[in-house]
Design a protein around this motif. Sequence first.
Motif, PDB file in Angstrom:
ATOM      1  N   ALA A 150      -1.023  -7.519   1.841  1.00 33.85           N
ATOM      2  CA  ALA A 150      -0.925  -7.190   3.363  1.00 33.85           C
ATOM      3  C   ALA A 150       0.346  -7.300   4.057  1.00 33.85           C
ATOM      4  O   ALA A 150       0.860  -6.340   4.558  1.00 33.85           O
ATOM      5  N   GLU A 151       0.976  -8.289   3.580  1.00 34.76           N
ATOM      6  CA  GLU A 151       2.383  -8.483   4.184  1.00 34.76           C
ATOM      7  C   GLU A 151       3.173  -7.256   3.605  1.00 34.76           C
ATOM      8  O   GLU A 151       4.251  -6.786   4.314  1.00 34.76           O
ATOM      9  N   ARG A 152       3.223  -6.994   2.351  1.00 34.75           N
ATOM     10  CA  ARG A 152       3.986  -5.806   1.899  1.00 34.75           C
ATOM     11  C   ARG A 152       3.427  -4.519   2.284  1.00 34.75           C
ATOM     12  O   ARG A 152       4.639  -3.591   2.837  1.00 34.75           O
ATOM     13  N   LEU A 153       2.499  -4.168   2.608  1.00 34.74           N
ATOM     14  CA  LEU A 153       1.959  -2.905   3.329  1.00 34.74           C
ATOM     15  C   LEU A 153       2.616  -2.703   4.739  1.00 34.74           C
ATOM     16  O   LEU A 153       2.962  -1.792   5.140  1.00 34.74           O
ATOM     17  N   HIS A 154       2.666  -3.986   5.175  1.00 38.44           N
ATOM     18  CA  HIS A 154       3.047  -4.126   6.792  1.00 38.44           C
ATOM     19  C   HIS A 154       4.631  -3.769   6.586  1.00 38.44           C
ATOM     20  O   HIS A 154       5.177  -3.074   7.459  1.00 38.44           O
ATOM     21  N   LYS A 155       5.371  -4.523   5.773  1.00 37.87           N
ATOM     22  CA  LYS A 155       6.832  -4.406   5.566  1.00 37.87           C
ATOM     23  C   LYS A 155       7.114  -2.888   5.276  1.00 37.87           C
ATOM     24  O   LYS A 155       8.155  -2.558   5.757  1.00 37.87           O
ATOM     25  N   GLU A 156       6.416  -2.269   4.631  1.00 41.56           N
ATOM     26  CA  GLU A 156       6.765  -0.835   4.078  1.00 41.56           C
ATOM     27  C   GLU A 156       6.567   0.093   5.204  1.00 41.56           C
ATOM     28  O   GLU A 156       7.326   0.942   5.378  1.00 41.56           O
ATOM     29  N   ASP A 157       5.684  -0.132   6.172  1.00 35.68           N
ATOM     30  CA  ASP A 157       5.138   0.515   7.524  1.00 35.68           C
ATOM     31  C   ASP A 157       4.701  -0.239   8.322  1.00 35.68           C
ATOM     32  O   ASP A 157       3.635  -0.115   8.639  1.00 35.68           O
ATOM     33  N   PRO A 158       5.481  -0.811   9.251  1.00 32.13           N
ATOM     34  CA  PRO A 158       5.026  -1.616  10.388  1.00 32.13           C
ATOM     35  C   PRO A 158       4.007  -1.199  11.383  1.00 32.13           C
ATOM     36  O   PRO A 158       3.327  -1.841  11.971  1.00 32.13           O
ATOM     37  N   GLN A 159       4.206   0.176  11.434  1.00 32.69           N
ATOM     38  CA  GLN A 159       3.270   0.768  12.247  1.00 32.69           C
ATOM     39  C   GLN A 159       1.900   1.368  11.789  1.00 32.69           C
ATOM     40  O   GLN A 159       0.952   1.552  12.680  1.00 32.69           O
ATOM     41  N   ARG A 160       1.804   1.266  10.572  1.00 34.52           N
ATOM     42  CA  ARG A 160       0.597   1.620   9.884  1.00 34.52           C
ATOM     43  C   ARG A 160      -0.394   0.354  10.185  1.00 34.52           C
ATOM     44  O   ARG A 160      -0.312  -0.680   9.878  1.00 34.52           O
ATOM     45  N   ARG A 161      -1.618   1.016  10.584  1.00 32.43           N
ATOM     46  CA  ARG A 161      -2.850   0.028  10.780  1.00 32.43           C
ATOM     47  C   ARG A 161      -3.252  -0.271   9.535  1.00 32.43           C
ATOM     48  O   ARG A 161      -3.763   0.532   8.684  1.00 32.43           O
TER      49      ARG A 161
END
Length: 169
Positions: free
Chosen positions: A98-109
């Motif tokens: 979850a942290e990496r996905l958010h870091k890669e694209d902070p706007q992605r839900r």
Amino acid sequence: LVAPPLPDYKRQRWNTDDGDFIDIDFLERKGPKARGIAVLCHGLESTTAGPLTSRQAHALAEKGFEVAAISFRGCSGEDNLTPGGYHLGFTKDIRMVAERLHKEDPQRRIYLTASSLGGNVIGKMLGELGDKARDLNICGAAIGCVPMNAVESQGTFDSTWFKRLVYSG
């Protein structure tokens, strides 16, 4: 029931901070714009290729979600590098995802979904995160068939009829 076709996953191996790895199978959405990414966890003794997980991945992609199907440690077809394995309370790997996905694209839900053991891991992680889940843009979760009392449920988990019904699809 007939087992569904295997989703057209693209596998990525992510290294963990304890010197191990997890494998994540990504499935692209169907349609022009993704509604977000669904992090999908399998159940006890299953894999991302298991019938239930495959059906969920297909359904999520059909509804416009990208899918990140996580293989818990030791479940991707290759032995892990460290002796630890996955269990009902091991949230470190899914939190890292979850942290990496958010870091890669902070706007992605980010949405989380699973059943059985995977649902327990998601529920526990959300409890640990509390309001901080919003900081990772985790917008929702759907979990089902979570083993509320693993000790009392063990006899059912071990029974032949349960394994045949749940795990052989």
